[in-house]
Structure formats: C-alpha cells, structure tokens
Design an enzyme around this catalytic site. Sequence first.
Site, PDB file in Angstrom:
ATOM      1  N   GLU A 160     -10.869 -11.369  -4.173  1.00  0.00           N
ATOM      2  CA  GLU A 160      -9.420 -11.288  -3.965  1.00  0.00           C
ATOM      3  C   GLU A 160      -8.883 -12.464  -3.154  1.00  0.00           C
ATOM      4  O   GLU A 160      -7.717 -12.507  -2.796  1.00  0.00           O
ATOM      5  CB  GLU A 160      -9.032  -9.947  -3.333  1.00  0.00           C
ATOM      6  CG  GLU A 160      -9.893  -9.481  -2.191  1.00  0.00           C
ATOM      7  CD  GLU A 160      -9.533  -8.071  -1.688  1.00  0.00           C
ATOM      8  OE1 GLU A 160      -8.573  -7.467  -2.177  1.00  0.00           O
ATOM      9  OE2 GLU A 160     -10.228  -7.600  -0.785  1.00  0.00           O
ATOM     10  N   CYS A 180      -9.760  -3.815  -9.854  1.00  0.00           N
ATOM     11  CA  CYS A 180      -9.288  -2.590  -9.222  1.00  0.00           C
ATOM     12  C   CYS A 180      -7.910  -2.744  -8.600  1.00  0.00           C
ATOM     13  O   CYS A 180      -7.405  -1.850  -7.943  1.00  0.00           O
ATOM     14  CB  CYS A 180     -10.287  -2.080  -8.188  1.00  0.00           C
ATOM     15  SG  CYS A 180     -10.524  -3.242  -6.835  1.00  0.00           S
ATOM     16  N   ARG A 183       2.812 -10.013  -0.754  1.00  0.00           N
ATOM     17  CA  ARG A 183       2.884  -8.859  -1.660  1.00  0.00           C
ATOM     18  C   ARG A 183       3.851  -7.778  -1.185  1.00  0.00           C
ATOM     19  O   ARG A 183       4.113  -6.826  -1.896  1.00  0.00           O
ATOM     20  CB  ARG A 183       1.477  -8.280  -1.919  1.00  0.00           C
ATOM     21  CG  ARG A 183       0.843  -7.654  -0.717  1.00  0.00           C
ATOM     22  CD  ARG A 183      -0.631  -7.350  -0.951  1.00  0.00           C
ATOM     23  NE  ARG A 183      -0.876  -5.974  -1.346  1.00  0.00           N
ATOM     24  CZ  ARG A 183      -2.087  -5.421  -1.416  1.00  0.00           C
ATOM     25  NH1 ARG A 183      -3.154  -6.145  -1.150  1.00  0.00           N
ATOM     26  NH2 ARG A 183      -2.230  -4.172  -1.777  1.00  0.00           N
ATOM     27  N   HIS A 226       0.824  -1.207   0.000  1.00  0.00           N
ATOM     28  CA  HIS A 226       0.000   0.000   0.000  1.00  0.00           C
ATOM     29  C   HIS A 226       0.858   1.256   0.000  1.00  0.00           C
ATOM     30  O   HIS A 226       0.424   2.317  -0.442  1.00  0.00           O
ATOM     31  CB  HIS A 226      -1.001  -0.025   1.158  1.00  0.00           C
ATOM     32  CG  HIS A 226      -2.147  -0.955   0.881  1.00  0.00           C
ATOM     33  ND1 HIS A 226      -2.225  -2.207   1.409  1.00  0.00           N
ATOM     34  CD2 HIS A 226      -3.223  -0.814   0.058  1.00  0.00           C
ATOM     35  CE1 HIS A 226      -3.314  -2.802   0.956  1.00  0.00           C
ATOM     36  NE2 HIS A 226      -3.939  -1.980   0.138  1.00  0.00           N
ATOM     37  N   ARG A 262     -10.488   3.630  -1.033  1.00  0.00           N
ATOM     38  CA  ARG A 262      -9.910   2.897   0.106  1.00  0.00           C
ATOM     39  C   ARG A 262     -10.151   3.725   1.373  1.00  0.00           C
ATOM     40  O   ARG A 262      -9.390   4.635   1.681  1.00  0.00           O
ATOM     41  CB  ARG A 262      -8.411   2.698  -0.091  1.00  0.00           C
ATOM     42  CG  ARG A 262      -8.028   1.690  -1.163  1.00  0.00           C
ATOM     43  CD  ARG A 262      -6.523   1.474  -1.173  1.00  0.00           C
ATOM     44  NE  ARG A 262      -6.136   0.329  -1.965  1.00  0.00           N
ATOM     45  CZ  ARG A 262      -5.751   0.395  -3.233  1.00  0.00           C
ATOM     46  NH1 ARG A 262      -5.700   1.536  -3.871  1.00  0.00           N
ATOM     47  NH2 ARG A 262      -5.402  -0.709  -3.881  1.00  0.00           N
ATOM     48  N   ARG A 265     -15.318   1.366  -0.716  1.00  0.00           N
ATOM     49  CA  ARG A 265     -15.005   0.055  -0.162  1.00  0.00           C
ATOM     50  C   ARG A 265     -15.067   0.134   1.356  1.00  0.00           C
ATOM     51  O   ARG A 265     -14.490   1.035   1.955  1.00  0.00           O
ATOM     52  CB  ARG A 265     -13.610  -0.390  -0.579  1.00  0.00           C
ATOM     53  CG  ARG A 265     -13.273  -1.709   0.105  1.00  0.00           C
ATOM     54  CD  ARG A 265     -11.952  -2.264  -0.250  1.00  0.00           C
ATOM     55  NE  ARG A 265     -10.847  -1.508   0.287  1.00  0.00           N
ATOM     56  CZ  ARG A 265      -9.584  -1.779  -0.029  1.00  0.00           C
ATOM     57  NH1 ARG A 265      -9.318  -2.736  -0.885  1.00  0.00           N
ATOM     58  NH2 ARG A 265      -8.610  -1.075   0.486  1.00  0.00           N
ATOM     59  N   ASN A 314      -4.256  -7.479  -6.479  1.00  0.00           N
ATOM     60  CA  ASN A 314      -3.094  -7.386  -5.579  1.00  0.00           C
ATOM     61  C   ASN A 314      -3.127  -8.526  -4.567  1.00  0.00           C
ATOM     62  O   ASN A 314      -2.134  -9.197  -4.326  1.00  0.00           O
ATOM     63  CB  ASN A 314      -3.093  -6.054  -4.816  1.00  0.00           C
ATOM     64  CG  ASN A 314      -3.132  -4.871  -5.744  1.00  0.00           C
ATOM     65  OD1 ASN A 314      -2.765  -4.992  -6.896  1.00  0.00           O
ATOM     66  ND2 ASN A 314      -3.582  -3.725  -5.254  1.00  0.00           N
ATOM     67  N   ASP A 315      -4.289  -8.706  -3.974  1.00  0.00           N
ATOM     68  CA  ASP A 315      -4.410  -9.783  -2.998  1.00  0.00           C
ATOM     69  C   ASP A 315      -4.635 -11.129  -3.669  1.00  0.00           C
ATOM     70  O   ASP A 315      -4.111 -12.142  -3.218  1.00  0.00           O
ATOM     71  CB  ASP A 315      -5.563  -9.489  -2.024  1.00  0.00           C
ATOM     72  CG  ASP A 315      -5.125  -8.516  -0.949  1.00  0.00           C
ATOM     73  OD1 ASP A 315      -4.024  -8.705  -0.409  1.00  0.00           O
ATOM     74  OD2 ASP A 315      -5.862  -7.554  -0.662  1.00  0.00           O
TER      75      ASP A 315
END
Length: 594
Positions: free
Chosen positions: A442, A513, A476, A200, A307, A343, A465-466
Amino acid sequence: MADSGRAGEKIFQGIPVSPGVCRGRILVVGRPQDEIQKIHVDEEEIGCQVQRLEQALIDTRHEIHEVQRQVSAALGAEEASIFDAHLLVLDDPTFMDEVIRYITQQRVTAEYAFQHVADKYIRTLSGIEDEYLRERATDMRDVTSRILNNLTGSGQQIDLRHLKDSAIVVSYDLSPSSTAYLDRSKVLGFGTDVGSKTSHTAILARSMRLPAVVGLRNASREMQTGQYALLDGFNGLVIINPTDQTLFEYGQLVRRQVTLEEKLQEVRDKPAVALDGTRVIVSANIEQPSDSDAVKASGSEGVGLFRTEYLFINRETLPTEEEQYEAYRRVAAALKPQPVIIRTLDLGGDKFLSHLNLPGEMNPFLGWRAIRFCLVEKDIFCAQLRAILRCSVEGNVKMMYPMISGLEELKKANAMVDECKAELRKKGIPFDENIDIGAMIEVPSAVMAADSLARHVRFFSIGTNDLIQYSLAVDRLNEKIAHLYEPTHPGIIRLIKMTVEAGHRHGIWVGVCGEMAGDPIYTPLLLGLGVDELSMAPASVARVKFLIRRIKMAEVQELAEFSLECDSSREILARSESYVRKVAPGLFEDSPQP
Ligand code: PEP
Ligand code: MG
C-alpha cells in the site's frame, strides 16, 4: 449551501459512501468549533469571569493528569512525561496573569481573553527559530483547546452509544472509533460535513450496512435537531422535509433494491467462477469478531482482512493478549476451514487509541502509523503476535503486516514473529509453525521493492485505499480533493500490474483488500490484471460474485491491456463501466436517481 427541491424541501448534496435509504428525525451531534465572539461583560461580572477561568484551569489539570496516568500505564512513564510540558503551560503565572489582566481591562469573557492571549503566545513561539521553543507552540495549542473546551462546554458530547430515540445522525465529522460504537438500534444513517469514500468511517458504514453521506459541507450548521429528513446513500442526498411524492418515489427505489438483493442471494453459495472456468477467491473484510456471522451469510470464502484496530480503540486500556487471543480464536473457529487473514495493528492515520491521547501529528497518514508504531512499541506488537500465533491452531489463520515500505521493515517484523514463536515453543504453547505471513502492498516503494519482499512472504494483499492516496498524493479523507482520488489512474493500474507480476514471478498469490475490490466497476479490470483474490465488505460479496460468473477472462484481459496502454483515467473508467453494464445490466437496477 442547500438547494430547494419540491415545495418546502431543502436538499443537501454530498458524497454517497454507503448505499441505502433511511428517513427520520435529524440529530445534530457535533458542529465545528464555533469562533469565540468578543462579548463585553459588566464591571460586576469580571470576578465571575476570573472564577470561570480558574475553574477551567483546575478541570484541565485533572484531565491532563488522567491522560498522563493512562499513557503511563499503557506505554510507560517516558511517553507520559510529554504531558509535563502541558502542565507547565497551565502553571505559567506570567501567561495566566496576562489573561486575567485582559479580562479586567477589556471587560470581556474569560474564553475571549484566554484565546486572545494564547493566540499571541502561539504566534510568537511558532516564529522562533529554536526548535525546542517552536515545539512549545504545539503544547500551547493543545492546552488552549482543552481549556477552551472546558470554558465553553463544547467538550461535552452526546453519547452516541446510547440514544433515546431513533435518528439520522449529523455531525461535522465522525471518527472511525465513534462510528464503530454507534447505537445500532437507534441510528438510521449518518451525514457529515467532511469526509470521503475511503475514510475508515465510510468503510465502517458500509460494513455496518448503515446508509451514509459525507462531504455535506455546512450541513451540521444548517440542519437542526428534530427536523424530518430522508437520507439517500445511493446518490449522496439529504432531503429535509421530503414531500409525499419524494417519499413515494424513494419507496419504489427501496423495493427495487430488495428485489435485486433477493436475486443476488441466488449466487450466495455458488463459487466465483468466470465463464471460462477461472476461479477467483472472494473473501470478506471485517472489523469485529461478531462480523463473522455476516461473513458466513455473505457467501464469501473466509476473511481477507481483519482490521484488528477496533479491538484497541474506544476503551480505557489496551486489550490483553488473552482478550485478543479470544477475539481471534472466535473468528477462526467460526469460519474454519476457511482462511482468516488477521492484519496486525494499523493504528494512526485516522484511527487512534482514544485513551492514549497522543499528541497530534501534522500528517498522521505519513506519520507514526501501522507497522512503524508496532516496531517501536514492541510489547504491544508481541502481545498481538503471540495471540495470533496461538489461535493459529484453532482454524485456518494467516497474518499480514500493514504499510510495509521496504525490505528492512519486513525483515524486522518477521524477526519479531520468530522471537514470539521461540517464546511460545519454549513454553510448550502450540501454534502453527507454518503459518502463512503476507505483506500489504500500500506504499509505492513497496511496489518497487515487491521482488525482494516476495521472497520473504507467502502472499501480497494490495491495500488500494492507501496505495492510491500515497501514489497520487491525495489525502483519502479530504472531500475537497475527492475528485482527484482516481482508482483508474494509469499510474495505479501499472502499480497493481507490477505487484501482481512480482508476486507471480515468485510463486505467491496476490489479492486486493482495499475498497476497489468491492466495487463491481473495477472487478473486470482487477481480474484482467491478474489479481487472484478480492476481499471486500460482506455486503458487496454477492454483487461481485454475480458479476464474476458473467465474465470471460479473455475479455477482461483485453480491458486490462487497453488500460495499461491508455493515459486517461476517465477512459479506463468508462470502458470498465460499459463492460460491467454489458455483462451484468441487472446489477444497476437499484442505483439510478429516483
Ligand atoms: C487499504 O489501505 O486499502 C486497506 C485495506 O487498509 P485500510 O483501509 O485499513 O488502511
Ligand atoms: Mg491501508
């Protein structure tokens, strides 16, 4: 280790995570905790060492009481009671007497003696079979690091919100919360020893358009505050003492970048339509309400991922429902009629509530994170849900849940939304009864359960990403295994395809996303797999739109078919890249090594 470049230059190679070039003075803000050396003291200094220890114990006790007070206010007395065990460690006379004896007999510093005795206790406790006693080793570790911070002063950090001079910040690591509040007027860019592209911290750097390089290994130890340096966020380099020739070449690279940006501006207000007329939705990812200006300027069609965690971190208390309502309302009103997908809270992983200071977990990404946290901390979740529902009448608001792993979880979350709706209805507070709710996909099990999930939501948004880290078992954040983090892994391509097919079978749209959505190399592949929406950092929107307008759907579908048959990540990546270079060579004008 750094390489030497042109005369007098020292070059550090890391992982480029946020494009751009900056130059200025280095400011080293955080080094890994140095090993405590065994330093002998004179007889007459022993009393002073014991006093230092006693003072550190007093400071640590104050600190723990303060944390306990804040946790109690935010989460309740029961959660706060976990810190009682920490206080017990501080008050254990046998332990502290042993430390004092060690200082006196061995004539060493308080920090050395403390670490020596604490390590012995931790080793003994960790080896005990009884689970309760083993847990005490964790408390001991926690308290030890607090006391050592107080003894060595390493807890005192530079305030990154307010810097005196402009600087390239270098640190062992930077948390997402510190990154979010970097002094934007002074920080030119940053470099860290550890980290990866989808942390992040890296995501924020891109969103803040701050050049950044991570995975620089020993940079924070080898670089010195005050050194003059150039940071190249395209190629992942930090060059100490750059020569005039290097500065000149980078000047040219920056000029090429400006020219490309100007060219990309031409597509800003044009729709993302492929050459055969297929329409793709390109939206933006944001972290703060103030990002809505960047969304408007980017030419995207609303927000595909807000986020919300950043409203919660870096503060002393939780944001109230009112504060959240105001933040969400501001974005919804600024962008209406475009959609804003909020989210729900995704705390945990690498984003923590700084004021709660909850005990660390062994595997935070597999731990008490996202929807798992919210389904337990119902008051926190409901306050957020009510705030989102209330602002749904102020614009085109949708919401989605992070880290859904199966149907039960999704149903529980939906039930809580229903409860919040009933509460608002009862109070006569308006909200959009028909608000769209989606699930992030995810976790691999969510892909497997996608058919069932699709019956309970209006859209899917794939968090690559996840999804990549969980499917490939590749952390990650870890630069040591960054080469294994492969978005074009055949397994990932198939998971995306399965999600798209399940969504479409049930008549719902499917977006992406994660960071894959904003990297033009993957755009043709994702569209070929049938993805309907791509949501990315505002800075990436123009590039992706520029590319989509040069794509033929038949060609990208062929690329997707090839990829679904292929068993090599590299071949899929090579095909994708060569397609992009063929249809949009101009996109690469600013990236080659100078
Ligand atoms: C993702 O996992 O791809 C995602 C978009 O969520 P985050 O990066 O915030 O975990
Ligand atoms: Mg995620």
